[in-house]
Design a protein around this motif. Structure first.
Motif, PDB file in Angstrom:
ATOM      1  N   SER A  28       6.948 -17.940 -27.425  1.00  0.00           N
ATOM      2  CA  SER A  28       6.506 -16.544 -27.831  1.00  0.00           C
ATOM      3  C   SER A  28       5.727 -16.496 -29.150  1.00  0.00           C
ATOM      4  CB  SER A  28       7.704 -15.703 -27.939  1.00  0.00           C
ATOM      5  OG  SER A  28       8.591 -15.823 -26.804  1.00  0.00           O
ATOM      6  N   SER A  29       4.375 -15.834 -29.093  1.00  0.00           N
ATOM      7  CA  SER A  29       3.786 -15.647 -30.304  1.00  0.00           C
ATOM      8  C   SER A  29       4.236 -14.583 -31.046  1.00  0.00           C
ATOM      9  CB  SER A  29       2.345 -15.415 -29.961  1.00  0.00           C
ATOM     10  OG  SER A  29       2.003 -14.162 -29.437  1.00  0.00           O
ATOM     11  N   ALA A  30       3.898 -14.597 -32.344  1.00  0.00           N
ATOM     12  CA  ALA A  30       4.206 -13.411 -33.355  1.00  0.00           C
ATOM     13  C   ALA A  30       3.972 -12.173 -32.686  1.00  0.00           C
ATOM     14  CB  ALA A  30       3.599 -13.600 -34.788  1.00  0.00           C
ATOM     15  N   GLU A  31       2.720 -12.046 -32.017  1.00  0.00           N
ATOM     16  CA  GLU A  31       2.092 -10.651 -31.443  1.00  0.00           C
ATOM     17  C   GLU A  31       2.963 -10.311 -30.361  1.00  0.00           C
ATOM     18  OE1 GLU A  31       0.105 -13.284 -32.296  1.00  0.00           O
ATOM     19  OE2 GLU A  31      -0.656 -12.130 -33.900  1.00  0.00           O
ATOM     20  N   GLN A  32       3.438 -11.150 -29.656  1.00  0.00           N
ATOM     21  CA  GLN A  32       4.359 -10.982 -28.420  1.00  0.00           C
ATOM     22  C   GLN A  32       5.664 -10.564 -28.772  1.00  0.00           C
ATOM     23  OE1 GLN A  32       3.982 -14.711 -26.489  1.00  0.00           O
ATOM     24  NE2 GLN A  32       2.731 -14.172 -24.886  1.00  0.00           N
ATOM     25  N   ILE A  33       6.090 -11.126 -29.899  1.00  0.00           N
ATOM     26  CA  ILE A  33       7.496 -10.740 -30.249  1.00  0.00           C
ATOM     27  C   ILE A  33       7.455  -9.312 -30.868  1.00  0.00           C
ATOM     28  CG2 ILE A  33       9.360 -11.195 -32.046  1.00  0.00           C
ATOM     29  CD1 ILE A  33       8.646 -14.045 -31.740  1.00  0.00           C
TER      30      ILE A  33
END
Lengths: 266, 79
Positions: free
Chosen positions: A245-250
Motif C-alpha cells: 500500500s502506498s502512502a496515498e492509498q493509506i
C-alpha cells in the motif's frame, strides 16, 4: 383442596375484573368494532335471503383486510424490533472489544506508562518494528509519517497519532526509542517494555516476530510481520495496510474510515 | 550497540546502492567492484552487509521469476 382455594378465589377475582379492564386495553376498541360489525350485519343478511348466517362479502373482505394489515404490521414491528436487538448486541460486542481488544501495557519514549485507553478519542496508525532494522522498518515508518503529514494538511480532519512499537525489547529501551523516533516525526510515539509486555502487545495484534542468529558483534535482525494498523477513536482495530500500500492509498482509506465513523462508546 | 541514526542509515543505503549499481553494470562480477564494496562495508553495520547481500539475491530472483525467466535447477525439477 385447601391449598387450591386461594388460587381459585384469585381466578374468580380476575374474572370479575376482566370486563372492566378489557375495554381500556389497547385491543379493546378493535374488539368493539368487531362485535358491532357482526351484530349489525348479521341479522340484516338472515332476514333477506335465508342464506347461511354471517357477514356479507364486503364485510368479510374488510375483516380479512384488517386482519391481514394487522398481521403484516405485527410482522414489520417484529422485524424492526429484531433488527434493533441485533444492532444493540453488535454495539455491545463492539464496546467490549473497544475496551478489551488489542490492549497493551508499555512505556513510551519519555518513560511514561501507556495503555490503549490513553489513545481513546484519537485515530492511531501503529507499526511494529525495531530500531536496528536495515531497510523495511524505516521505509514503512517513513510511509506512515507521509500519511500523517498528508492528513495534517487537511484542517477538517482530526489529527492522527503515529505509534511505533518495538519487537526488540532487548535492545530498544526508552532511550533507544527516543533517539530513533525523533528522526521521523515530532508526534511519533515510540513504545517499548519488558519482553513479556512486548510479547503481549504483539499477540494482541497478531504480530509475529522472531529474533535471528547473533553475529560476532552480538548484532541480530528480528524477523517480523509488516503491517500498519489503523485504530479508530474508540480504540477499535479498523484496517491494516501491507507493504504494497502506498502512502496515498493509506491516506485515502483513513479519510474514508474517518467519514464513516460513528462512536459505539456511550 | 546503538542503532544507526537516520544520517548513518541514509549513508549506508547510498553506499549500498552504489555497490549494487556497480554489480549491475559488471554482470555481477564482484571482483570489479572491490573499491566500492569496501566503502559499502565501511558505511554499514556488518550484519546489514550480510542482510543486503542476501536481499540483492532475493530481489534478483524475484525480478527473474516475475519476468518468467527463472529456470529451476535440474535437481529441483527432478525431486
Amino acid at each position: 383442596m385447601l391449598r387450591l382455594a386461594p388460587g381459585a378465589k384469585a381466578w374468580q377475582r380476575l374474572y370479575l375484573l376482566k370486563p372492566s379492564v378489557l375495554p381500556r386495553a389497547l385491543g379493546g376498541q378493535a374488539l368493539h368494532l368487531w362485535s358491532r360489525l357482526l351484530s349489525e350485519q348479521g341479522p340484516a343478511e338472515t332476514g333477506g335471503q335465508g342464506q347461511p348466517r354471517g357477514p356479507g362479502l364486503p364485510t368479510r373482505l374488510l375483516i380479512t383486510a384488517l386482519l391481514g394489515a394487522g398481521l403484516g404490521g405485527a410482522w414489520l414491528a417484529m422485524r424492526a424490533e429484531k433488527e434493533q436487538w441485533r444492532q444493540q448486541r453488535r454495539t455491545e460486542a463492539l464496546r467490549q472489544a473497544a475496551v478489551g481488544q488489542g490492549d497493551f501495557s508499555l512505556l513510551d519514549h519519555h518513560g511514561r506508562a501507556r495503555g490503549k485507553a490513553d489513545f481513546q478519542g484519537q485515530w492511531v496508525l501503529m507499526y511494529f518494528g525495531f530500531t536496528h532494522c536495515p531497510d523495511i522498518c524505516p521505509d514503512e515508518l517513513e510511509k506512515l509519517v507521509q500519511v500523517v503529514q498528508q492528513l495534517d494538511t487537511e484542517p477538517s480532519l482530526p489529527p492522527v497519532q503515529p505509534v511505533f512499537i518495538t519487537v526488540d525489547p532487548e535492545r530498544d529501551d526508552v532511550t533507544a526509542m527516543a533517539r530513533y523516533v525523533r528522526d521521523f516525526h515530532p508526534r511519533l510515539l515510540g513504545l517499548t517494555g519488558s519482553p513479556e509486555q512486548v510479547a503481549q502487545a504483539s499477540r494482541s495484534y497478531r504480530v509475529y516476530y522472531q529474533v535471528g542468529p547473533k553475529d560476532e558483534d552480538q548484532d541480530y535482525i528480528v524477523d517480523h510481520s509488516i503491517a500498519i494498523y489503523l485504530l479508530n477513536p474508540d480504540g477499535l482495530f479498523t484496517d491494516y495496510y501491507g507493504r504494497s500500500s502506498s502512502a496515498e492509498q493509506i491516506s485515502d482509506s483513513v479519510r474514508q474510515h474517518m467519514a464513516a465513523f460513528h462512536s459505539v462508546l456511550p | 550497540m546503538a542503532a544507526p541514526s537516520m544520517k548513518e542509515r541514509l549513508a549506508c543505503w547510498e553506499a549500498r546502492d552504489e555497490y549494487w549499481k556497480c554489480l549491475d553494470e559488471n554482470a555481477d562480477d564482484a571482483s570489479r567492484c572491490k573499491k566500492i564494496r569496501s566503502s559499502f562495508e565501511a558505511s554499514c553495520p556488518q550484519l546489514w552487509i550480510k542482510y543486503f547481500d542476501k536481499r540483492r539475491d532475493y530481489l534478483k530472483f524475484k525480478e527473474q521469476f516475475e519476468a518468467g525467466q527463472f529456470q529451476p535447477s535440474k535437481t529441483t525439477a527432478k525431486s
